[in-house]
Design an enzyme around this catalytic site. Sequence first.
Site, short mmCIF file in Angstrom:
data_model
loop_
_atom_site.label_atom_id
_atom_site.label_comp_id
_atom_site.label_asym_id
_atom_site.label_seq_id
_atom_site.Cartn_x
_atom_site.Cartn_y
_atom_site.Cartn_z
N LYS A 162 0.86 -1.18 0.00
CA LYS A 162 0.00 0.00 0.00
C LYS A 162 0.89 1.23 0.00
O LYS A 162 2.02 1.19 0.50
CB LYS A 162 -0.87 0.01 1.26
CG LYS A 162 -2.09 0.90 1.14
CD LYS A 162 -3.21 0.15 0.47
CE LYS A 162 -4.50 0.90 0.46
NZ LYS A 162 -5.65 0.03 0.19
N1 NAI Z 1 -11.09 2.23 -4.56
C1 NAI Z 1 -10.99 0.93 -4.35
O1 NAI Z 1 -10.97 0.12 -5.30
C2 NAI Z 1 -10.92 0.38 -2.96
C3 NAI Z 1 -11.12 1.17 -1.85
N2 NAI Z 1 -11.17 0.61 -0.62
C4 NAI Z 1 -11.41 1.41 0.58
O2 NAI Z 1 -12.69 2.03 0.49
C5 NAI Z 1 -12.67 3.27 1.18
C6 NAI Z 1 -13.14 4.37 0.24
O3 NAI Z 1 -12.26 4.42 -0.89
P1 NAI Z 1 -12.69 5.12 -2.25
O4 NAI Z 1 -14.15 5.07 -2.41
O5 NAI Z 1 -11.81 4.56 -3.29
O6 NAI Z 1 -12.23 6.60 -1.98
P2 NAI Z 1 -12.78 7.95 -2.67
O7 NAI Z 1 -11.70 8.94 -2.49
O8 NAI Z 1 -13.29 7.68 -4.02
O9 NAI Z 1 -14.02 8.32 -1.76
C7 NAI Z 1 -13.89 8.54 -0.39
C8 NAI Z 1 -15.24 9.02 0.13
O10 NAI Z 1 -15.17 9.15 1.54
C9 NAI Z 1 -15.66 10.44 1.89
N3 NAI Z 1 -15.08 10.87 3.14
C10 NAI Z 1 -13.81 11.28 3.38
N4 NAI Z 1 -13.69 11.63 4.66
C11 NAI Z 1 -14.91 11.44 5.22
C12 NAI Z 1 -15.43 11.63 6.51
N5 NAI Z 1 -14.67 12.09 7.50
N6 NAI Z 1 -16.74 11.33 6.74
C13 NAI Z 1 -17.52 10.86 5.74
N7 NAI Z 1 -17.08 10.66 4.49
C14 NAI Z 1 -15.79 10.95 4.26
C15 NAI Z 1 -15.30 11.32 0.72
O11 NAI Z 1 -16.05 12.52 0.70
C16 NAI Z 1 -15.65 10.38 -0.42
O12 NAI Z 1 -17.04 10.40 -0.64
C17 NAI Z 1 -11.24 3.44 1.70
O13 NAI Z 1 -11.17 2.94 3.01
C18 NAI Z 1 -10.43 2.56 0.76
O14 NAI Z 1 -9.24 2.13 1.32
C19 NAI Z 1 -11.04 -0.74 -0.43
C20 NAI Z 1 -10.84 -1.56 -1.50
C21 NAI Z 1 -10.68 -1.07 -2.84
O1 AKG Z 2 -6.86 -2.85 -6.79
C1 AKG Z 2 -5.86 -2.96 -6.11
O2 AKG Z 2 -4.82 -3.41 -6.51
C2 AKG Z 2 -5.84 -2.55 -4.65
C3 AKG Z 2 -7.11 -2.02 -4.09
C4 AKG Z 2 -6.86 -1.62 -2.67
O3 AKG Z 2 -6.04 -0.78 -2.40
C5 AKG Z 2 -7.57 -2.27 -1.59
O4 AKG Z 2 -8.18 -3.33 -1.81
O5 AKG Z 2 -7.54 -1.76 -0.46
#
Ligand code: NAI
Ligand code: AKG
Length: 471
Positions: free
Chosen positions: A162
């Site tokens: 990561k």
């Molecule tokens: N993007 C991916 O493929 C993956 C993401 N994740 C996890 O999912 C979670 C979200 O990631 P993404 O959707 O990719 O990020 P993103 O950056 O696309 O969205 C993050 C969201 O969280 C909101 N946010 C930030 N701080 C906040 C707070 N204090 N209270 C409420 N909402 C808040 C933002 O406004 C936004 O809507 C993270 O924990 C990430 O590690 C896990 C697996 C894969």
């Molecule tokens: O798609 C990936 O390789 C990693 C996604 C990721 O950061 C996660 O699963 O937390």
Amino acid sequence: MGTPPSTESYLSIDHVQCIQCTHSLLYICVHSDLYTSIVLIQRSDQSPQRKKKRPNRKKEMNALAATNRNFRLASRLLGLDSKLEKSLLIPFREIKVECTIPKDDGTIASFVGFRVQHDNARGPMKGGIRYHPEVEPDEVNALAQLMTWKTAVANIPYGGAKGGIGCDPSKLSISELERLTRVFTQKIHDLIGIHTDVPAPDMGTGPQTMAWILDEYSKFHGYSPAVVTGKPIDLGGSLGRDAATGRGVMFGTEALLNEHGKSISGQRFVIQGFGNVGSWAAKLISEQGGKIVAVSDITGAIKNKDGIDIESLLNYTKEHRGVKGFDGAHPIDANSILVEDCDILIPAALGGVINRENANEIKAKFIIEAANHPTDPDADEILSKKGVVILPDIYANSGGVTVSYFEWVQNIQGFMWEEEKVNDELKTYMNRGFKDMKEMCKTHSCDLRMGAFTLGVNRVARATVLRGWGA
Ligand SMILES: NC(=O)C1=CN([C@@H]2O[C@H](COP(=O)(O)OP(=O)(O)OC[C@H]3O[C@@H](n4cnc5c(N)ncnc54)[C@H](O)[C@@H]3O)[C@@H](O)[C@H]2O)C=CC1
Ligand SMILES: O=C(O)CCC(=O)C(=O)O
């Protein structure tokens, strides 16, 4: 964990917490022979009165301590050799780099970037890159370790990594973000690669970030689309990767509910975070008949007990960059989102948000961990006593990295899959992962989190030993 020595002659200046456990005082915590956290702070004023006045308050366990704790519990259930346990915990490599860029106004700004490569026993290390002001080494370490167990739970041929940069992407222009990403890539390009470490998006990053990394990396190593996943489709990204984590969340939720004789249709959901993961999960769950009654993001929180029209909210957030002000729901206190009345709670934003401060107030019967490590161990304990079922992160959000794997495979094959094939394969992987996790729950008489951890840790341990660990 070690027994704390007498605290007679020591007082803490604050509630200092051992980085490996919940001890919040001031002794030496010995954790096997791997970690020894020395927290001894001698005060000049050692009056017993002062000692009594200090409230008996425990600090939150940080992400790394919580992840290490879950790993150790799994390791004990599996009966792993203590030296192997120690070896599996130590990251393969930790990288910390300084990234300085000129800002648009001509001033200079410096940022710190990290890449932690945790383990490569099962294949190239894999994991996202996060841009967020709270990015710090312990959390990146925890997230890298979680990736190792997650890729093993999904049974894809990867290890875990990561990365992240401590920055607020909402305060940087597109060209500043591009410069920052390119400088970060220049600093780490020798340490990533198709068969070593393959980054992907995470919070605050997306396909455009991956395109810049690919371009910068290619200047040093030649054009190599498989060096990152989650790329734009035009650069070899996979159809379905954008939606994959949210779709995996939906498949995982379906598998869990089916097991409890329920289905998504008619259930009331609350979702924290409406970015990539939260918004796709909301869309796909509402298409299955789930009712999304409250949603929050960084701009605020909204509620509609009759169900929010997710298509309209998606259109609204594209234009207004947040859920605040959406007129198909009413605003609520963002701090109360996790304790709103619902059947199923989906944290899809930050880590550590479900803790002992709010766990008792949670109304949901099921928690689907779309975010990474949203629930700390104290909350796990409280929720388990309340009978709340938690679908753990290393299974629940594994759809993203699973489709990243499909993207990498397509790039290496030089062949593109139809979106239907991607989604069908994802469903197969999520259902198989659920079955494997449940099997471990049965074998070790444990909850789903330990089922997932024992599944992941066991696979990595087996690969490590097979490769000749210790030779
Ligand atoms: N993007 C991916 O493929 C993956 C993401 N994740 C996890 O999912 C979670 C979200 O990631 P993404 O959707 O990719 O990020 P993103 O950056 O696309 O969205 C993050 C969201 O969280 C909101 N946010 C930030 N701080 C906040 C707070 N204090 N209270 C409420 N909402 C808040 C933002 O406004 C936004 O809507 C993270 O924990 C990430 O590690 C896990 C697996 C894969
Ligand atoms: O798609 C990936 O390789 C990693 C996604 C990721 O950061 C996660 O699963 O937390």
